[in-house]
Design an enzyme around this catalytic site. Structure first.
Site, PDB file in Angstrom:
ATOM      1  CE1 TYR A 145     -54.554 168.406  52.186  1.00 36.35           C
ATOM      2  CE2 TYR A 145     -55.322 166.146  52.405  1.00 36.35           C
ATOM      3  CZ  TYR A 145     -54.769 167.281  52.974  1.00 36.35           C
ATOM      4  OH  TYR A 145     -54.429 167.286  54.305  1.00 36.35           O
ATOM      5  CB  THR A 182     -59.050 171.836  61.492  1.00 37.10           C
ATOM      6  OG1 THR A 182     -59.136 170.980  60.340  1.00 37.10           O
ATOM      7  CG2 THR A 182     -58.050 171.248  62.478  1.00 37.10           C
TER       8      THR A 182
END
Length: 241
Positions: A145, A182
């Site tokens: 990531y 989220t």
């Protein structure tokens, strides 16, 4: 007419952005793997981690646009994935490839096609990349990531440099949205400490109500956008605005 093309507009930050721009009279097109079934904006279903679907999805959008009526068009590369959380040697190679595809290759390809398609258009043109502070800070367990977001930042700078000497070139910026409440945060909090040493920090952020809402982030990004606060090539954190 103002146009926004956003990836990952079916949930989280992407959906909040799609709804915000729609409320401001933008014609919004979302490309996402799932559909939100919103009646507020146009949705195109496509798996952006499958490279063959990327050009088809964007072409279908441009086929619906009358370029003679457009005053601005924006590509907002928002879709992304954290992928498996663990140290690099424990990751599945296919999961690595999927994350790099969605977080880095897909924005590159979409930007490539967007710039090519709009190169003779006389309207305002821009690309906004949703990046992350992980682009500049290495986290153990997030090697892929972090790498993919660092690459997205360099994509932003390279596009800005290439377009700077072109008449009516495409403006390109990257924005770090901060830590947002989220599904990605849910995934992070469920991780074992052995795989992600910083997991307690993210649990504490949730417990202390220190996560941004997707709606707050969307409002902030829209404000930064329309107030034209950024120069092409800028990479900013919304916490500084």
């Amino acid at each position: 007419m103002n146009i926004l093309i956003i990836t990952g507009g079916s949930k989280g930050i992407g959906k909040a952005l799609a709804e915000k721009y729609t409320s401001e009279k933008y014609h919004v097109f979302s490309i996402a793997r799932s559909l939100s079934n919103s009646e507020k904006f146009t949705e195109i279903k496509a798996d952006l981690s499958a490279i063959k679907e990327v050009p088809k999805a964007l072409k279908s959008i441009f086929n619906q646009i009358d370029k003679e009526r457009i005053s601005s068009i924006t590509l907002l590369n928002n879709a992304g994935r954290l992928g498996e959380i663990s140290t690099l040697e424990n990751l599945d190679p296919e999961d690595i490839a999927k994350s790099i595809q969605l977080n880095t290759t897909t924005p590159l390809v979409l930007s490539n096609l967007f710039i090519k398609e709009t190169q003779n258009w006389n309207c305002k043109k821009q690309i906004i990349n949703i990046s992350s502070g992980a682009a500049t800070k290495p986290y153990e367990g997030w090697s892929v990531y972090c790498t993919s977001k660092a690459a997205l930042d360099m994509t932003t700078k390279a596009i800005a440099a290439e377009q700077s000497e072109i008449e009516n070139g495409v403006k390109c910026v990257a924005i770090y949205p901060g830590v947002v409440d989220t599904n990605m945060q849910n995934q992070i909090r469920k991780t074992n400490k052995a795989d992600f040493k910083n997991v307690q920090r993210f649990k504490d952020l949730k417990e202390n109500n220190e996560l941004y809402s997707s709606e707050f982030v969307a409002e902030k990004i829209y404000s930064i956008d329309i107030e034209n606060q950024l120069q092409s090539g800028d990479i900013i954190d919304i916490r500084n605005f």
